[in-house]
Design an enzyme around this catalytic site. Structure first.
Site, PDB file in Angstrom:
ATOM      1  N   GLU A  34       0.833  -1.211   0.000  1.00 32.68           N
ATOM      2  CA  GLU A  34       0.000   0.000   0.000  1.00 32.68           C
ATOM      3  C   GLU A  34       0.861   1.253   0.000  1.00 32.68           C
ATOM      4  O   GLU A  34       1.834   1.352   0.753  1.00 32.68           O
ATOM      5  CB  GLU A  34      -0.899  -0.043   1.241  1.00 32.68           C
ATOM      6  N   HIS A  35       0.475   2.192  -0.862  1.00 27.67           N
ATOM      7  CA  HIS A  35       1.203   3.458  -1.029  1.00 27.67           C
ATOM      8  C   HIS A  35       2.650   3.216  -1.470  1.00 27.67           C
ATOM      9  O   HIS A  35       3.532   4.032  -1.210  1.00 27.67           O
ATOM     10  CB  HIS A  35       1.141   4.316   0.242  1.00 27.67           C
ATOM     11  N   SER A  68     -24.661   7.801 -17.109  1.00 27.93           N
ATOM     12  CA  SER A  68     -24.374   6.815 -16.075  1.00 27.93           C
ATOM     13  C   SER A  68     -25.599   6.638 -15.200  1.00 27.93           C
ATOM     14  O   SER A  68     -26.359   7.596 -14.989  1.00 27.93           O
ATOM     15  CB  SER A  68     -23.190   7.297 -15.246  1.00 27.93           C
ATOM     16  N   GLY A 133     -16.509   4.240  -3.357  1.00 26.55           N
ATOM     17  CA  GLY A 133     -15.972   4.759  -2.086  1.00 26.55           C
ATOM     18  C   GLY A 133     -15.596   3.679  -1.095  1.00 26.55           C
ATOM     19  O   GLY A 133     -15.324   3.954   0.069  1.00 26.55           O
ATOM     20  N   ALA A 134     -15.568   2.418  -1.539  1.00 26.67           N
ATOM     21  CA  ALA A 134     -15.253   1.318  -0.629  1.00 26.67           C
ATOM     22  C   ALA A 134     -13.786   0.943  -0.690  1.00 26.67           C
ATOM     23  O   ALA A 134     -13.343   0.005  -0.044  1.00 26.67           O
ATOM     24  CB  ALA A 134     -16.111   0.102  -0.967  1.00 26.67           C
ATOM     25  N   SER A 137     -11.721   0.452  -5.930  1.00 26.78           N
ATOM     26  CA  SER A 137     -11.382   1.002  -7.246  1.00 26.78           C
ATOM     27  C   SER A 137     -12.511   0.988  -8.248  1.00 26.78           C
ATOM     28  O   SER A 137     -12.362   0.535  -9.382  1.00 26.78           O
ATOM     29  CB  SER A 137     -10.198   0.254  -7.836  1.00 26.78           C
ATOM     30  N   SER A 139     -13.274   3.525  -9.608  1.00 28.08           N
ATOM     31  CA  SER A 139     -12.783   4.444 -10.646  1.00 28.08           C
ATOM     32  C   SER A 139     -11.955   3.703 -11.700  1.00 28.08           C
ATOM     33  O   SER A 139     -12.137   3.915 -12.898  1.00 28.08           O
ATOM     34  CB  SER A 139     -11.988   5.592 -10.022  1.00 28.08           C
ATOM     35  N   ASP A 183      -4.150   0.494  -9.378  1.00 32.64           N
ATOM     36  CA  ASP A 183      -5.555   0.102  -9.575  1.00 32.64           C
ATOM     37  C   ASP A 183      -5.834  -0.243 -11.035  1.00 32.64           C
ATOM     38  O   ASP A 183      -6.507  -1.230 -11.337  1.00 32.64           O
ATOM     39  CB  ASP A 183      -6.480   1.238  -9.132  1.00 32.64           C
ATOM     40  N   TYR A 235      -4.132  11.818   1.160  1.00 32.93           N
ATOM     41  CA  TYR A 235      -3.407  11.024   0.160  1.00 32.93           C
ATOM     42  C   TYR A 235      -2.266  11.845  -0.428  1.00 32.93           C
ATOM     43  O   TYR A 235      -1.127  11.388  -0.514  1.00 32.93           O
ATOM     44  CB  TYR A 235      -4.364  10.563  -0.942  1.00 32.93           C
TER      45      TYR A 235
HETATM   46  C1  GLA Z   1      -5.312   4.290  -4.062  1.00 37.97           C
HETATM   47  C2  GLA Z   1      -4.564   4.711  -5.313  1.00 37.97           C
HETATM   48  C3  GLA Z   1      -3.467   3.706  -5.698  1.00 37.97           C
HETATM   49  C4  GLA Z   1      -2.589   3.393  -4.502  1.00 37.97           C
HETATM   50  C5  GLA Z   1      -3.432   3.078  -3.271  1.00 37.97           C
HETATM   51  C6  GLA Z   1      -2.600   2.900  -2.046  1.00 37.97           C
HETATM   52  O1  GLA Z   1      -6.036   3.124  -4.308  1.00 37.97           O
HETATM   53  O2  GLA Z   1      -5.468   4.829  -6.391  1.00 37.97           O
HETATM   54  O3  GLA Z   1      -2.726   4.194  -6.778  1.00 37.97           O
HETATM   55  O4  GLA Z   1      -1.695   4.437  -4.256  1.00 37.97           O
HETATM   56  O5  GLA Z   1      -4.388   4.077  -3.015  1.00 37.97           O
HETATM   57  O6  GLA Z   1      -1.818   1.769  -2.148  1.00 37.97           O
END
Ligand code: GLA
Length: 393
Positions: A34-35, A68, A133-134, A137, A139, A183, A235
């Site tokens: 993560e990150h 949509s 929002g969960a 992804s 998006s 993502d 973020y």
């Molecule tokens: C979000 C971002 C990703 C990633 C994660 C954290 O999902 O879209 O690119 O940075 O946070 O791992």
């Protein structure tokens, strides 16, 4: 009605005729890493069965129209005007409703990635069963479905890594969310029963069998219902701290740092920046360890790595919230193999790797713990690694 039918129905309402096709792409969950993506590091996500569908067809003019099921009105612009909308000035709101910027941003970015700018207009109707929002992804799923539709309709023949880059560009430069590429890559490269190991510096990938199904394990998603947005706030701050930390260490990105740099980092930077850096360095190592342990000892052996990842996000990166911590602690207390928050943080979902027979009991325990703590009821369900984008009709 299924999301596929909803997309098709909306398209007919919009245009009065049937779509030329329907394309879909999945959401994703991150197993670990993560990150690390925007630090050019390692991630191990997988695509999930929940998908976003884009029913689409070419038009006779040069306009693009997006509808949509989660918006009242369609949005329509001339293709030639996309270049005046995007890129949005850094940090600014997109000049179109945010929900439409994902799809319009993809149309803009794919035009730049293809050999020639597309001139034929297109109608697109979007519906999704990826919860918004969960932290799953939704998006990237929209971006992937729209990119797949446009790639086919405009006959561009772009490969999946390029389509992932198109999606990320839309997210960064059209929506204005400073995210990494995890993502979009996870959605594009999804395979049943496998996670995707991604080197976010080279974009080299490897399909890593999880063995979850064969071993009788399930991945429980605990969606806390705490909504987050990565366009703003925490973020971006975390990203800035990582860049500051890398610069202080004399590296272009934290990818180049490892555990042997930690002592130097502690000397060079303030405590907060140091802890951000320590999270990224240790998380990269945990991703590599998870890939190795999965292959050597199977999925039951990765529990400790998941738990260590959560602790690092809670204490060093400080992106967890009380609901996520409670979800993780309760799942572990009820015998989960491992658990951690997943995604960008500040809300969203936690995952727990659990025995198939224990799913109901752990889900109940988490739901009860949330009620006792006075938190909103979580949405708890299972997912498994699933396929990437395809044409559905
Ligand atoms: C979000 C971002 C990703 C990633 C994660 C954290 O999902 O879209 O690119 O940075 O946070 O791992």
């Amino acid at each position: 009605m299924s999301a596929l039918d909803a997309a098709r129905t909306l398209f007919v309402e919009l245009t009065g005729s049937a779509p030329e096709g329907v394309w879909s792409a999945p959401g994703r969950v991150n197993l670990i890493g993560e990150h690390t993506d925007y630090n050019e590091g390692f991630v191990l996500p997988f695509a999930i069965p929940q998908r976003t569908f884009a029913a689409a067809g070419l038009r006779d003019d040069d306009r693009i129209r997006i509808a949509s099921t989660f918006a009242d009105e369609p949005v329509e612009v001339a293709l030639a005007d996309l270049g005046t909308l995007f890129p949005t000035p850094s940090g600014a709101e997109p000049g179109v409703p945010e929900w439409s910027a994902y799809a319009l941003g993809v149309a803009w970015a794919i035009g730049l990635a293809g050999a020639a700018a597309p001139s034929r207009g297109v109608d697109i109707a979007i519906a999704s069963d990826v919860p918004v929002g969960a932290g799953l992804s939704s998006s990237a799923a929209i971006e992937g479905a729209v990119a797949s539709a446009l790639d086919d309709l405009w006959d561009l023949g772009l490969d999946r890594v390029t389509l992932a880059q198109v999606g990320r560009r839309a997210e960064n430069e059209a929506v204005g969310a400073p995210t990494g590429i995890m993502d979009q890559m996870a959605s594009m490269l999804g395979r049943p029963d496998a996670a995707t190991f991604i080197d976010c510096r080279t974009l080299a990938t490897e399909s890593v069998p999880t063995g979850f199904t064969a071993e009788g394990l399930e991945v429980l998603i605990i969606d806390t219902q705490v909504k987050h947005s990565h366009s703003t706030g925490g973020y971006r701050e975390r990203r800035d701290a990582c860049e500051r930390g890398a610069a202080l260490l004399g590296f272009g990105s934290l990818r180049d740092a490892d555990a042997s740099d930690l002592a130097r980092a502690a000397e060079l930077m303030d405590d907060v920046t140091f802890r951000r850096v320590r999270h990224v360095i240790t998380e990269n190592q945990r991703v590599l360890d998870t890939v190795r342990v999965l292959a050597a000892d199977g999925p039951r052996a990765i529990g400790e790595l998941l738990v260590a990842s959560h602790a690092s996000m809670r204490d060093d990166f400080e992106i967890s919230v009380a609901e996520l911590d409670l979800a993780v602690e309760t799942a572990l207390a009820q015998g989960a193999v491992g658990a951690r928050m997943t995604g960008g943080g500040f809300g969203g979902a936690a995952i727990a790797l659990v025995e198939r027979e224990a799913v109901a009991q752990i889900a109940d325990a988490v739901t009860r713990a949330f009620a006792d703590a006075g938190f909103a009821a979580p949405h708890v369900f299972t997912v498994h690694p699933a396929d990437g984008p395809h044409r559905d009709a």
